[in-house]
Scaffold this motif. Sequence first.
Motif, short mmCIF file in Angstrom:
data_model
loop_
_atom_site.label_atom_id
_atom_site.label_comp_id
_atom_site.label_asym_id
_atom_site.label_seq_id
_atom_site.Cartn_x
_atom_site.Cartn_y
_atom_site.Cartn_z
N ARG A 389 24.43 -5.59 4.34
CA ARG A 389 25.64 -6.18 3.80
C ARG A 389 25.59 -7.70 3.79
NH1 ARG A 389 26.97 -4.61 9.05
NH2 ARG A 389 27.76 -6.28 10.39
N ARG A 390 24.62 -8.29 4.48
CA ARG A 390 24.50 -9.74 4.50
C ARG A 390 23.47 -10.26 3.51
NH1 ARG A 390 27.38 -11.53 8.78
NH2 ARG A 390 27.77 -10.06 10.50
N ASP A 391 22.92 -9.39 2.70
CA ASP A 391 21.94 -9.82 1.71
C ASP A 391 22.61 -10.59 0.59
OD1 ASP A 391 20.03 -8.63 3.20
OD2 ASP A 391 19.70 -6.93 1.85
N GLN A 392 21.84 -11.46 -0.02
CA GLN A 392 22.29 -12.17 -1.21
C GLN A 392 22.08 -11.26 -2.42
OE1 GLN A 392 23.78 -15.13 -1.26
NE2 GLN A 392 23.59 -15.39 0.97
N LEU A 393 23.13 -11.08 -3.21
CA LEU A 393 23.08 -10.20 -4.38
C LEU A 393 23.34 -11.01 -5.63
CD1 LEU A 393 25.10 -7.15 -3.01
CD2 LEU A 393 22.64 -7.53 -2.93
N SER A 394 22.55 -10.75 -6.66
CA SER A 394 22.71 -11.47 -7.92
C SER A 394 23.85 -10.87 -8.73
CB SER A 394 21.41 -11.39 -8.72
OG SER A 394 21.11 -10.04 -9.06
N ALA A 395 24.27 -11.62 -9.75
CA ALA A 395 25.34 -11.12 -10.61
C ALA A 395 24.89 -9.89 -11.39
CB ALA A 395 25.79 -12.22 -11.57
N GLY A 396 23.62 -9.86 -11.81
CA GLY A 396 23.11 -8.68 -12.50
C GLY A 396 23.10 -7.45 -11.60
N TYR A 397 22.79 -7.64 -10.33
CA TYR A 397 22.81 -6.53 -9.38
C TYR A 397 24.22 -5.96 -9.27
CZ TYR A 397 22.13 -3.98 -4.99
OH TYR A 397 22.08 -3.00 -4.03
N ARG A 398 25.21 -6.81 -9.17
CA ARG A 398 26.59 -6.34 -9.04
C ARG A 398 27.04 -5.63 -10.32
NH1 ARG A 398 28.92 -8.41 -4.48
NH2 ARG A 398 27.92 -10.24 -3.55
N ARG A 399 26.65 -6.15 -11.48
CA ARG A 399 27.04 -5.50 -12.73
C ARG A 399 26.41 -4.12 -12.85
NH1 ARG A 399 26.38 -10.79 -14.94
NH2 ARG A 399 24.26 -10.22 -15.57
N LEU A 400 25.11 -4.03 -12.53
CA LEU A 400 24.44 -2.74 -12.64
C LEU A 400 24.99 -1.75 -11.61
CD1 LEU A 400 22.28 -1.08 -13.98
CD2 LEU A 400 20.61 -2.02 -12.37
N ARG A 401 25.29 -2.22 -10.43
CA ARG A 401 25.89 -1.33 -9.42
C ARG A 401 27.27 -0.86 -9.85
NH1 ARG A 401 26.76 -3.68 -3.47
NH2 ARG A 401 28.15 -5.03 -4.68
N ALA A 402 28.06 -1.74 -10.43
CA ALA A 402 29.38 -1.34 -10.91
C ALA A 402 29.27 -0.35 -12.07
CB ALA A 402 30.17 -2.57 -11.34
N GLN A 403 28.29 -0.57 -12.96
CA GLN A 403 28.11 0.37 -14.06
C GLN A 403 27.67 1.74 -13.56
OE1 GLN A 403 28.74 -0.35 -17.38
NE2 GLN A 403 28.53 1.87 -17.55
N THR A 404 26.83 1.76 -12.55
CA THR A 404 26.41 3.03 -11.96
C THR A 404 27.59 3.77 -11.34
OG1 THR A 404 24.21 2.10 -11.51
CG2 THR A 404 24.84 4.09 -10.30
N ALA A 405 28.42 3.04 -10.63
CA ALA A 405 29.60 3.67 -10.03
C ALA A 405 30.57 4.17 -11.10
CB ALA A 405 30.30 2.68 -9.10
N ALA A 406 30.75 3.40 -12.17
CA ALA A 406 31.65 3.82 -13.25
C ALA A 406 31.12 5.07 -13.94
CB ALA A 406 31.83 2.69 -14.26
N ASP A 407 29.81 5.14 -14.18
CA ASP A 407 29.24 6.34 -14.79
C ASP A 407 29.37 7.55 -13.88
OD1 ASP A 407 28.60 4.74 -16.89
OD2 ASP A 407 26.47 4.55 -16.42
N GLY A 408 29.18 7.35 -12.57
CA GLY A 408 29.35 8.46 -11.65
C GLY A 408 30.78 8.97 -11.62
N ALA A 409 31.75 8.05 -11.65
CA ALA A 409 33.15 8.48 -11.68
C ALA A 409 33.48 9.22 -12.97
CB ALA A 409 34.06 7.26 -11.51
N ALA A 410 32.89 8.76 -14.08
CA ALA A 410 33.13 9.45 -15.36
C ALA A 410 32.54 10.86 -15.34
CB ALA A 410 32.53 8.63 -16.51
#
Length: 643
Positions: A389-410
């Motif tokens: 949880r203390r790692d540095q995350l890029s903006a692309g990482y957050r977008r791809l993770r959010a897209q993965t979560a959105a697809d899973g919810a769908a």
Amino acid sequence: MSVLRLPLDVHDPQTRRHVERVFSAAFAVRRAVQRDARTRLAAYRGAHHERAVAGPAAVRDRLGLTLPGLERAAYRHLDGAPHLRRHVTKALVMHGADGVWQAVHRHLFPDATGRRHGPPRVGDWWSFHTIPGRARSHTRPRKWETFRLVGSLGGHRAAFDRGGRLWQPRRMPAVTATGGGRAVRSWWDHDGPFAIVLTGTGCRDLVLPVRLPQGPARTPVLEHYLADPGCWHKIDLVRHRDPGALGGWRYEARLMILGPGYTSQSTAARRAAAAGLSRRGGVDVNVSNLAVVSILTTGVAADGLRATCVARSGPDADRLAAERLRQRRRNRALQRSRRAANPHQYQLSARQQHRADRRRAAGLPPVTVTTPTGPRIATAAGVPVQAYRRDQLSAGYRRLRAQTAADGAARTRAGRTRAQTVAATIVATHGAELVIEAADLRAWVARWGRGLHAFTPGMLVAALRHETSKVAALGGGAGLVRAGTRHTAWTQHCLCGTRTPKQLRHRRHHCTTCGLAGGRDLMAALVGAHTVLTEPGAPGSARIDWPAARTTLAVYGVDVINERLQGAVTESSGHHRPHQRTCVGARRPPRSPGHDGRGRRARRTTATVPPTTPDETHTGTAPERRDAHPDCFNTNNCLRNRP
């Protein structure tokens, strides 16, 4: 009570910032209350002697481990941070504390089964989705201290009317208080388009335009929920992660009304017809399919014995394989992004280390590795030196993770809809008096995790339980009844009463005594249809009524039963639309003779191309272990060509 979801339009930057600040302030107070609750629970667990002398209730009162105590803690946190008072009210933080108390209550007191939940955790920002509102007062006309719905259905239709139908623009306009076609000072007099309003804060009023669901099929639903403002009870503000939305969040309001949910005329007629069926059935569920067999309880008819089997079809398996491949690729992309952003937390792989040693031995300067592919740096016990949880995350990482979560919810929402459709078909065919084995589906995850994800038997059983309860409320049977497996053993018995032991790998049933032969699951469901409970509600009291089973065998005969079980109606648990993509490795066909299938211009050559053999393409006679399908342009990567 029932709930209607109302999408909100927050395209305006100023309104979006206001909503984000409201969520930020509510989250800050909720997190502080959660930390207070964990501290008080630790003190409660440590006060052994005081609990033994004064009693647990007195210790909880002293520590403030009560609902009023947590509400007072929320008030103190809000008074200690005046800047939060500009965006939230005391009523909002009070209901946030009520949610924390529910988690504390589940930890302190056991449920009906004697189990307790673990201590409540301090939630993070990304899992904070709902701000609960306060219920309105139905005795005082103007008492609604948190989010409230203003406007009227007629005013909303009049504002967005186009040729007698509801038409809303892509971006909803700002809503101002109007009454009788003119501007008014109070939102209580507003009768224009619908909007969610939050007043009483130190900042300006929060006004969120509502976008109603459009379409002729949605008109009776809107009439049921929105035509009578007197039944409006409560509004909760909810957000969901959506990479395609402005700001990365999609907002909606959940309106709770005092009344039942909407039921269409076709659904009501279908449930009424199912309630009139005099049938009793058994349900056998496993990892890969669900079998249902029912018989008439009164009289004998030509279709007195019905059988249905629910399983995944071939296109559904291909689609699931494509989704898994896409998820694996996303996981690899996420792992590469995390390693590239935190290179000092990972070791070099064996290949990278060998290359560095070789360059060092040759006297060459070292090469900086931007993405180490070795294991994460950890202690001797295997614990990472730095928490993830203390790692540095890029903006692309957050977008791809959010897209993965959105697809899973769908996918989850689509699976629930399909389960409801299948359950409605089963109940309409077999009635609402069904018996199912009392198996714990959670224990199957350790052995068949991927199979459960593919078929989702728990989702189907939950939908079947809901549908049978609706029909049972109309007097159509006892609903879905659970029967214990210790004294019944459906799969190990025949309808004639003979015990025919089978191992798990044996999927066919054949009785040498009476001659019944068929699928193991369908035969088990037929035996389950003759299961009765001597004590209602106690699965352990289930017994098989063997005289009734032998009567069924004598009435229908061996040949008829074998024929009905062999011709069982098959329902698909997957998508009901035609499959478009034939395989995972398939790519688009060539657009023209001068282009290849990858969008590049083909290389010109004058060499003669030798004819292909049947093993190299999908045309002609395919090998015995391959499944020929001519739409695939990638023979080597096609999953159907793998043994």
